[in-house]
Write a protein that holds these residues in place. Structure first.
Motif, PDB file in Angstrom:
ATOM      1  N   ARG A  94       0.829  -1.197   0.000  1.00 12.82           N
ATOM      2  CA  ARG A  94       0.000   0.000   0.000  1.00 12.82           C
ATOM      3  C   ARG A  94       0.877   1.267   0.000  1.00 12.82           C
ATOM      4  O   ARG A  94       0.533   2.267  -0.634  1.00 12.82           O
ATOM      5  N   GLU A  95       2.004   1.206   0.683  1.00 11.70           N
ATOM      6  CA  GLU A  95       2.890   2.368   0.748  1.00 11.70           C
ATOM      7  C   GLU A  95       3.380   2.773  -0.647  1.00 11.70           C
ATOM      8  O   GLU A  95       3.535   3.962  -0.942  1.00 11.70           O
ATOM      9  N   GLN A  96       3.592   1.774  -1.509  1.00  9.35           N
ATOM     10  CA  GLN A  96       4.049   2.087  -2.861  1.00  9.35           C
ATOM     11  C   GLN A  96       2.965   2.790  -3.659  1.00  9.35           C
ATOM     12  O   GLN A  96       3.236   3.753  -4.388  1.00  9.35           O
ATOM     13  N   LEU A  97       1.727   2.328  -3.518  1.00 14.48           N
ATOM     14  CA  LEU A  97       0.618   2.979  -4.198  1.00 14.48           C
ATOM     15  C   LEU A  97       0.487   4.426  -3.730  1.00 14.48           C
ATOM     16  O   LEU A  97       0.326   5.346  -4.545  1.00 14.48           O
ATOM     17  N   MET A  98       0.565   4.661  -2.422  1.00 13.53           N
ATOM     18  CA  MET A  98       0.439   6.012  -1.896  1.00 13.53           C
ATOM     19  C   MET A  98       1.591   6.898  -2.371  1.00 13.53           C
ATOM     20  O   MET A  98       1.404   8.096  -2.636  1.00 13.53           O
ATOM     21  N   GLU A  99       2.769   6.318  -2.490  1.00 14.27           N
ATOM     22  CA  GLU A  99       3.919   7.077  -2.990  1.00 14.27           C
ATOM     23  C   GLU A  99       3.707   7.482  -4.440  1.00 14.27           C
ATOM     24  O   GLU A  99       4.013   8.620  -4.837  1.00 14.27           O
ATOM     25  N   TRP A 100       3.174   6.557  -5.260  1.00  8.61           N
ATOM     26  CA  TRP A 100       2.909   6.881  -6.667  1.00  8.61           C
ATOM     27  C   TRP A 100       1.871   7.996  -6.770  1.00  8.61           C
ATOM     28  O   TRP A 100       1.981   8.877  -7.628  1.00  8.61           O
ATOM     29  N   ILE A 101       0.859   7.951  -5.925  1.00 15.09           N
ATOM     30  CA  ILE A 101      -0.173   8.991  -5.942  1.00 15.09           C
ATOM     31  C   ILE A 101       0.438  10.346  -5.599  1.00 15.09           C
ATOM     32  O   ILE A 101       0.193  11.354  -6.275  1.00 15.09           O
ATOM     33  N   ALA A 102       1.252  10.390  -4.555  1.00 19.50           N
ATOM     34  CA  ALA A 102       1.859  11.656  -4.132  1.00 19.50           C
ATOM     35  C   ALA A 102       2.847  12.172  -5.175  1.00 19.50           C
ATOM     36  O   ALA A 102       2.870  13.375  -5.484  1.00 19.50           O
ATOM     37  N   THR A 103       3.659  11.272  -5.735  1.00 19.73           N
ATOM     38  CA  THR A 103       4.653  11.671  -6.729  1.00 19.73           C
ATOM     39  C   THR A 103       3.984  12.254  -7.968  1.00 19.73           C
ATOM     40  O   THR A 103       4.541  13.135  -8.637  1.00 19.73           O
ATOM     41  N   ALA A 104       2.786  11.777  -8.284  1.00 14.67           N
ATOM     42  CA  ALA A 104       2.048  12.274  -9.452  1.00 14.67           C
ATOM     43  C   ALA A 104       1.364  13.612  -9.185  1.00 14.67           C
ATOM     44  O   ALA A 104       0.677  14.136 -10.068  1.00 14.67           O
ATOM     45  N   GLY A 105       1.563  14.179  -7.987  1.00 12.31           N
ATOM     46  CA  GLY A 105       0.938  15.455  -7.659  1.00 12.31           C
ATOM     47  C   GLY A 105      -0.542  15.327  -7.375  1.00 12.31           C
ATOM     48  O   GLY A 105      -1.319  16.251  -7.642  1.00 12.31           O
ATOM     49  N   LEU A 106      -0.936  14.202  -6.798  1.00 11.75           N
ATOM     50  CA  LEU A 106      -2.348  13.928  -6.530  1.00 11.75           C
ATOM     51  C   LEU A 106      -2.587  13.774  -5.034  1.00 11.75           C
ATOM     52  O   LEU A 106      -1.671  13.524  -4.259  1.00 11.75           O
ATOM     53  N   LYS A 107      -3.838  13.911  -4.641  1.00 10.68           N
ATOM     54  CA  LYS A 107      -4.242  13.655  -3.265  1.00 10.68           C
ATOM     55  C   LYS A 107      -5.513  12.817  -3.279  1.00 10.68           C
ATOM     56  O   LYS A 107      -6.260  12.805  -4.265  1.00 10.68           O
ATOM     57  N   VAL A 108      -5.750  12.111  -2.180  1.00 11.08           N
ATOM     58  CA  VAL A 108      -6.937  11.262  -2.050  1.00 11.08           C
ATOM     59  C   VAL A 108      -8.050  12.066  -1.383  1.00 11.08           C
ATOM     60  O   VAL A 108      -7.898  12.523  -0.252  1.00 11.08           O
ATOM     61  N   LEU A 109      -9.145  12.252  -2.094  1.00 11.60           N
ATOM     62  CA  LEU A 109     -10.308  12.937  -1.528  1.00 11.60           C
ATOM     63  C   LEU A 109     -11.118  12.002  -0.639  1.00 11.60           C
ATOM     64  O   LEU A 109     -11.585  12.392   0.435  1.00 11.60           O
ATOM     65  N   GLU A 110     -11.284  10.777  -1.132  1.00 11.72           N
ATOM     66  CA  GLU A 110     -12.122   9.803  -0.419  1.00 11.72           C
ATOM     67  C   GLU A 110     -11.886   8.440  -1.048  1.00 11.72           C
ATOM     68  O   GLU A 110     -11.412   8.328  -2.179  1.00 11.72           O
ATOM     69  N   ARG A 111     -12.204   7.403  -0.273  1.00 14.28           N
ATOM     70  CA  ARG A 111     -12.097   6.045  -0.799  1.00 14.28           C
ATOM     71  C   ARG A 111     -13.364   5.283  -0.461  1.00 14.28           C
ATOM     72  O   ARG A 111     -13.809   5.296   0.692  1.00 14.28           O
ATOM     73  N   HIS A 112     -13.951   4.657  -1.466  1.00 16.42           N
ATOM     74  CA  HIS A 112     -15.154   3.838  -1.274  1.00 16.42           C
ATOM     75  C   HIS A 112     -14.761   2.373  -1.418  1.00 16.42           C
ATOM     76  O   HIS A 112     -14.182   1.980  -2.431  1.00 16.42           O
ATOM     77  N   ASP A 113     -15.062   1.584  -0.404  1.00 17.46           N
ATOM     78  CA  ASP A 113     -14.641   0.182  -0.373  1.00 17.46           C
ATOM     79  C   ASP A 113     -15.829  -0.764  -0.455  1.00 17.46           C
ATOM     80  O   ASP A 113     -16.930  -0.448   0.020  1.00 17.46           O
ATOM     81  N   VAL A 114     -15.564  -1.943  -1.025  1.00 17.90           N
ATOM     82  CA  VAL A 114     -16.566  -3.001  -1.053  1.00 17.90           C
ATOM     83  C   VAL A 114     -15.846  -4.339  -1.075  1.00 17.90           C
ATOM     84  O   VAL A 114     -14.755  -4.456  -1.654  1.00 17.90           O
ATOM     85  N   ARG A 115     -16.416  -5.301  -0.411  1.00 20.57           N
ATOM     86  CA  ARG A 115     -15.819  -6.645  -0.431  1.00 20.57           C
ATOM     87  C   ARG A 115     -16.371  -7.427  -1.611  1.00 20.57           C
ATOM     88  O   ARG A 115     -17.553  -7.315  -1.942  1.00 20.57           O
TER      89      ARG A 115
END
Length: 386
Positions: free
Chosen positions: A335-356
């Motif tokens: 998960r840390e790698q995904l978050m790093e890619w998001i930040a490096t791309a100049g993006l932020k997470v507004l919200e996350r919707h989850d489902v199983r």
């Protein structure tokens, strides 16, 4: 696409003292078998399995239905050998999820190669010159286009073509649309309905009259967005089969005027207030064209989407990333790698919707990857420029 291609490959064999050859077809890119023997109704399963394991292909000349029964017998032997081998070689310490995944993929690959060694011949019009052979002309025309030359391919691949024809004819019920989507051969079927529901339920950005659908596939997400009131959707894909499939589905849903289809890698030109992408979820090498929808080496499409998203969003726009965390539970992408890619791309997470997930494998305790599948969560990440 026709039966003849510039990179045409052939198989060669001897029958009744005479040398023969035929065009070879393999959707998975399997090389033409170098050793081929003739097999018929007198060939027993043990002999056929031994030859297949040794890399010798069997070109079937007997009754077609008997060939199907032989393939089932080969599958039983392959599965029995696999389960027996696992018991005999079970490590004292359980394999890590990553090791379990690679062992599972390796076993699948070996099983696939063995079962692909049973071959059937075809005439140029896709008729099969065997007793009790079904009429597969329509199914093959849907999968490959017009035939021009006789050829041979594995019976296992033919059964996949027939199965794809049934999927295309019957379609997949999409509750979010109240309609059926009809997947084509080689285009991933939207049987995992939870990710479609996420796109149908997430709050749309304000004044989102335009959306980009990156990797359109069957067109299901474009259709959901159009039905939700997006006035224009620009949907992209590199695969001509996917574009043809999406075009047919959108036409059947009377949404063609709302959705423009573009053949390109990732993004179309311009910017949009909403950009949606459902990339392959697992960073691993696919073994067949249809697996490109699930497996993506080095997460190339995911990284490409994140890296290019900011410059394709209008001010205040959102990017919706639909992604399972199965790769995380398998130890393939933290998960840390995904978050790093998001930040490096100049993006932020507004919200996350989850489902199983609700698919059968999530509850199948005999699945080698059961622990990871049981813990899996599919998410819609709402992203924006940082």
């Amino acid at each position: 696409m026709t039966a003849a291609t510039p990179e045409a490959q052939y198989i060669h064999w001897t029958e009744n003292g005479t040398d023969h050859s035929a065009l070879w077809r393999s959707e998975s890119g399997m090389a033409p078998p170098k050793r081929i023997v003739i097999a018929d109704d007198t060939t027993n399963a043990d002999t056929a399995y031994r030859l297949a394991c040794e890399g010798t292909a069997l070109l079937w000349k007997g009754d077609f239905q008997n060939a199907r029964q032989l393939l089932q017998a080969l599958a039983r032997r392959a599965d029995h050998k696999g389960s027996k081998g696992k018991k005999a070689k079970a490590p004292k310490v359980p394999a890590t999820p990553t090791e379990a995944f690679h062992l599972h993929r390796q076993a699948q690959s070996q099983r696939g190669r063995t079962l692909a060694m049973l071959l059937v011949p075809f005439e140029a019009d896709y008729s099969i010159p065997l007793r009790r052979a079904p009429d597969v002309k329509l199914a093959c025309n849907e999968a490959y286009g017009r035939g021009e030359h006789p050829f041979a391919m594995s019976l296992r691949e033919l059964l996949g073509v027939i199965g794809a024809h049934e999927w295309r004819r019957n379609g997949v019920e999409i509750p979010a649309l109240g309609e059926r989507i009809h997947p084509h051969y080689g285009v991933f079927s939207p049987v995992r309905g939870e990710y479609v529901a996420l796109v149908n339920e997430a709050p749309l950005p304000k004044n989102a009259k335009l959306a980009f659908d990156i990797g359109v596939g069957t067109g299901v997400l474009s259709a959901v967005l159009a039905r939700r009131g997006i006035e224009r959707v620009v949907a992209t894909d590199q695969d001509q089969r996917a574009l043809s499939c999406a075009r047919e589905n959108l036409h059947n849903l009377d949404l063609s005027r709302q959705v423009d289809l573009v053949k390109t890698n990732l993004f179309p030109e311009g910017r949009a207030p909403l950009v949606v992408c459902n990339p392959p979820w697992v960073p691993a090498r696919p073994s067949s064209p249809i697996e490109h929808a699930v497996y993506d080496p080095d997460s190339a499409m995911l990284r490409g989407f994140l890296g290019g998203l900011k410059e394709h969003l209008t001010p205040g726009g959102e990017g919706w990333l639909i992604l399972s965390d199965l790769a995380e539970h398998l130890g393939l992408r933290p998960r840390e790698q995904l978050m790093e890619w998001i930040a490096t791309a100049g993006l932020k997470v507004l919200e996350r919707h989850d489902v199983r997930p609700t698919h059968a494998r999530a509850a199948d305790a005999t699945d080698p990857l059961h622990a990871a599948r049981a813990a899996e969560v599919t998410s819609l990440w709402r992203l924006a420029a940082a």
